[in-house]
Design an enzyme around this catalytic site. Structure first.
Site: not given
Ligand code: CA
Ligand code: CA
Lengths: 350, 350
Positions: B127, B285, B136, B34
């Site tokens: 990130e 992505h 998440e 990405d």
């Molecule tokens: Ca991530």
């Protein structure tokens, strides 16, 4: 791992998992949206509509019932037994009603092996083909149903099928998975290449769409299956040989496989319908299956690639198999005159 | 179901599963491939290279270590602590060596929450962004690390982030999943439509790429996160409001969400770097996230769509959340003058 072993003790066919996946719409939508596949079956029914009149048909693993509905819509069979093990069968029954076909189509929910019919059938139709033709081995259910329910002289659809193979380039897939690590963002990530090869090339790549220009040779049917004579035991090990003449110089990255299925006519001189899932036909939901070599090999026009393939059914996991490819590359150039040999086994998936 | 409950008793964070997925290359390759994502971080390091000199940096969830390597390659920090819980960390160490960065980059394998550093850090880079920004909830680890390891006056990268939303058309997705059943191959498969709606539209569609021409309005930042002041408790329920003016007549199929992340400069007047994952930027992505309404609504230029969004973190499954959208459509046309209201909750994934 533990889960797998548990399942193993319970059911090496993994039927619960297998049929559950056909209890939701996702796979049925994918299959129905595949026009080449569905239109091929429609074409078979359409071209045989006169001969199907008053016939008894069994549609094995009917899913949403599309083939049975084609029969009722395009012809006048006496009855179509639409057999489906997954819970989608409850909806199939509704669809039969909704399309006013309940006089002709009888939906039977249950496993093919346990289904009882009042009569033998004239035609056994099924869409049992999987990746690399055999994967998931639904064909076993079809053969067992044939032996039990197809009347002598009855017709199988498909009547025969073949697995085709071609040596190929796969430059962009190789670049994406392996060459990528050479210098991403000016860094050296080559220590990851062995890991990448293992992770991405150990198993075959399903859903590969090969460009015809990446075929290094004309394809070859390496395994053919006669649906009248094939026995369940034959499925344990299917072997084939190949001999390819390299027609264009390029990089030999691997082999691509796909299948064709043939539907004979009910009439003596009638035309055969073919479903071809190869690179020169419209893409299907099966796409093609790519087997990557560990190391690409440069080959030249006039070289030959010969060898063999074995599809070895997993003795425990009955829906899985291992594909073993063995090959020799014979150079046509006098100066090189070397013969490279290689072999690789690909679990699919176990 | 049983498996889920088992896991539940063991670990509502599903850490084993979560970190195992980062122990193979697939996700790392996807992230590294990405370019928008990776180049944004490279740009942040590059434009701050002078100010990063002699600084102590923590790279949280470093994966293959790309950000840490950028720091060592483009600047001269005194040390970069590259923290990674998954087993990929063993390879990260090799990559640091291979690129001659072991004097600067120290790889620490372990969970962020359990990592001990000898000093506090000047910069905490990570990130951590997921689908719909929060999915998440890796951000929790980042906030905890901030509270423990970021020195007073230290810098967070990203420094802030925002969730953007737009009402949109999704004609081809709707056609593919719902309209399809209306008359496939001349048959009536509409009894499957309620099943299709449930199966395909209950959860949001990750990895949607919306065409800018399918945005019915200008997008709107509906939730913003200040990475200096945000608290872990704030993550339990994040709320936002929206008011969109419909700029083109069309069919309102749903809402599309994505995020932007902002990286402030270490210099007082320095330029901010932005990573934008929306439809007017290069696809990443993450792509975008599509929330489909149960029934499409025709809307007209001048109508307004206003309402609210709530991201409710799952009280048990700590990496999951439910997104609830509530909306009113106010027609601009005098003759209709009706107000349609709707509400729908989307588990992501539980
Ligand atoms: Ca991530
Ligand atoms: Ca199939």
């Amino acid at each position: 791992k533990e889960r797998d072993e548990e399942t193993c003790l319970e059911d090496p066919w993994q039927d619960e998992e297998y049929f559950a996946s056909y209890g939701t719409l996702r796979l049925h939508l994918e299959m129905l949206s595949d026009k080449s596949r569905t239109e091929a079956y429609r074409q078979v029914i359409f071209t045989n509509s006169a001969s199907l009149r008053n016939k008894v048909v069994m549609d094995l693993g009917c899913g949403t019932g599309i083939i049975s509905l084609f029969c009722a819509q395009l012809s006048q069979p006496s009855v179509v037994y639409a057999v489906e093990a997954s819970s989608i069968a409850e909806y199939t029954r509704q669809l039969v009603k909704q399309n006013d076909c309940e006089e002709v189509v009888t939906v039977l929910q249950g496993r093919a092996e346990e289904t009882e019919l009042p009569v033998q059938v004239d035609v056994l139709v099924s869409e049992w083909m999987g990746n690399c033709l055999l994967f998931e081995f639904m064909v076993e259910s079809v053969l067992l149903a044939r032996d039990r329910w197809l009347r002598k002289g009855g017709v199988m659809w498909p009547s025969s099928a073949a697995l085709a193979l071609v040596p190929c380039q796969a430059e962009s897939y190789y670049a994406e998975k392996i060459a990528f690590w050479e210098q991403p963002y000016g860094l050296d990530f080559t220590p990851l290449q062995p890991l990448a090869q293992k992770e991405f090339f150990t198993k075959p790549k399903f859903s590969h769409l090969i460009d015809p220009s990446d075929c290094l040779s004309a394809p070859c049917d390496i395994i053919t299956m006669d649906m009248y004579t094939l026995q369940v035991e034959d499925l344990e090990e299917m072997k084939g040989q190949f001999h390819f003449c390299v027609e264009r110089s390029g990089v030999f990255h691997g082999f691509t496989a796909w299948f064709t299925a043939h539907f004979e006519s009910l009439e003596t001189e009638g035309a055969t319908v073919e479903l071809n899932t190869g690179p020169n036909s419209e893409p299907t939901h099966w796409k093609q299956t790519l087997f990557m070599l560990d190391r690409p090999v440069r080959v030249y026009e006039g070289d030959s690639i010969s060898g063999s393939i074995v599809l070895h059914r997993n003795p425990i996991w009955r829906r899985h198999m291992t594909v073993t490819l063995q090959w020799n590359i014979n150079s046509s150039k006098e100066e090189t005159d070397n013969c490279q040999v290689g072999t690789k086994s690909f679990p699919m998936w176990r």
